[in-house]
Design an enzyme around this catalytic site. Structure first.
Site, PDB file in Angstrom:
ATOM      1  N   THR A   1       0.852  -1.187   0.000  1.00 36.56           N
ATOM      2  CA  THR A   1       0.000   0.000   0.000  1.00 36.56           C
ATOM      3  C   THR A   1       0.888   1.237   0.000  1.00 36.56           C
ATOM      4  O   THR A   1       2.108   1.134  -0.084  1.00 36.56           O
ATOM      5  CB  THR A   1      -0.952  -0.008   1.215  1.00 36.56           C
ATOM      6  OG1 THR A   1      -0.167  -0.102   2.401  1.00 36.56           O
ATOM      7  CG2 THR A   1      -1.932  -1.171   1.141  1.00 36.56           C
TER       8      THR A   1
ATOM      9  N   ASN B   1       0.843   4.305   2.263  1.00 41.99           N
ATOM     10  CA  ASN B   1       1.313   4.888   3.513  1.00 41.99           C
ATOM     11  C   ASN B   1       2.142   3.920   4.354  1.00 41.99           C
ATOM     12  O   ASN B   1       3.029   4.331   5.090  1.00 41.99           O
ATOM     13  CB  ASN B   1       0.125   5.386   4.344  1.00 41.99           C
ATOM     14  CG  ASN B   1       0.131   6.878   4.549  1.00 41.99           C
ATOM     15  OD1 ASN B   1       1.071   7.567   4.156  1.00 41.99           O
ATOM     16  ND2 ASN B   1      -0.909   7.384   5.174  1.00 41.99           N
ATOM     17  N   CYS B   2       1.855   2.644   4.256  1.00 42.75           N
ATOM     18  CA  CYS B   2       2.499   1.649   5.115  1.00 42.75           C
ATOM     19  C   CYS B   2       4.028   1.645   4.996  1.00 42.75           C
ATOM     20  O   CYS B   2       4.716   1.612   6.017  1.00 42.75           O
ATOM     21  CB  CYS B   2       1.923   0.265   4.870  1.00 42.75           C
ATOM     22  SG  CYS B   2       0.163   0.167   5.284  1.00 42.75           S
ATOM     23  N   PRO B   3       4.598   1.712   3.796  1.00 42.52           N
ATOM     24  CA  PRO B   3       6.059   1.721   3.716  1.00 42.52           C
ATOM     25  C   PRO B   3       6.689   2.923   4.428  1.00 42.52           C
ATOM     26  O   PRO B   3       7.776   2.807   4.994  1.00 42.52           O
ATOM     27  CB  PRO B   3       6.350   1.766   2.216  1.00 42.52           C
ATOM     28  CG  PRO B   3       5.147   1.155   1.587  1.00 42.52           C
ATOM     29  CD  PRO B   3       3.995   1.590   2.455  1.00 42.52           C
TER      30      PRO B   3
END
Length: 187
Positions: A44, A46-48
């Site tokens: 996804t 934002n997750c990184p």
């Protein structure tokens, strides 16, 4: 019902960690502080950024005697590929935990039933497997791991210093309070 001061329930799942697949259970958490960071899903947007933030601060978590676990509803196989293909996720030296059965997301109250994903939830768990802090919010808002570190330090301080409380914006070395009737109406 709030999960604060409740015990982590038994669980068993797989994670990708330092090039290997490992099993993670509630027994893996015993005897040290732990931080669970739930994210919606691998690959996804934002997750990184959050994983990179956690990776950049991982030494501070380790210095505090805490392990970090990133948890999504994907498999540990997905986490391996995510780690290998994303420069940000590739910085992770902590376990990337798969929860394809959604047992963990449901147990921690972050599961989005209609989507099969997790909300952004952060939990600090003490060495006795008691949940001491939690924060859950909408998925479009990424976290700042420095605040999680501050909360971890405060939880560790109050555990080591019964009868003390950490006031707003407390940081290690700052003054704490000893609640008493003498303080009521004086602060």
């Amino acid at each position: 019902m709030s999960l604060i001061n409740t015990q982590v329930q038994p669980f068993k799942t797989q994670a990708f960690h330092n090039g290997k697949f490992i099993e993670v259970t509630e027994q893996s958490l015993k005897g040290k502080w732990n931080v669970f960071i739930f994210m919606p899903a691998a690959f996804t947007f934002n997750c990184p950024t959050e994983i990179e933030d956690a990776a950049d601060n991982y030494a501070a978590f380790q210095k505090a005697g805490a392990e970090v676990y990133i948890i999504t509803t994907d498999t540990h196989f997905s986490h391996k590929v995510w780690h290998e293909t994303s420069p940000a996720v590739g910085k992770a030296k902590f376990p990337l935990v798969g929860d394809p059965t959604h047992a963990l997301t449901r147990a921690f109250g972050v599961h989005i039933e209609e989507e099969g994903l997790a909300l952004r939830g952060t939990f600090i768990i003490n060495p006795e497997l008691t949940i001491k802090t939690l924060e859950i919010h909408s998925n479009e808002i990424a976290r700042d791991v420095s605040e999680t570190l501050r909360k971890l330090t405060a939880a560790q301080y109050t555990a080591a210093n019964p009868g003390q409380v950490c006031p707003a914006k407390w940081k290690e070395g700052a003054k704490t309070l000893a609640p008493s009737i003498d303080l009521v109406g004086k602060i």
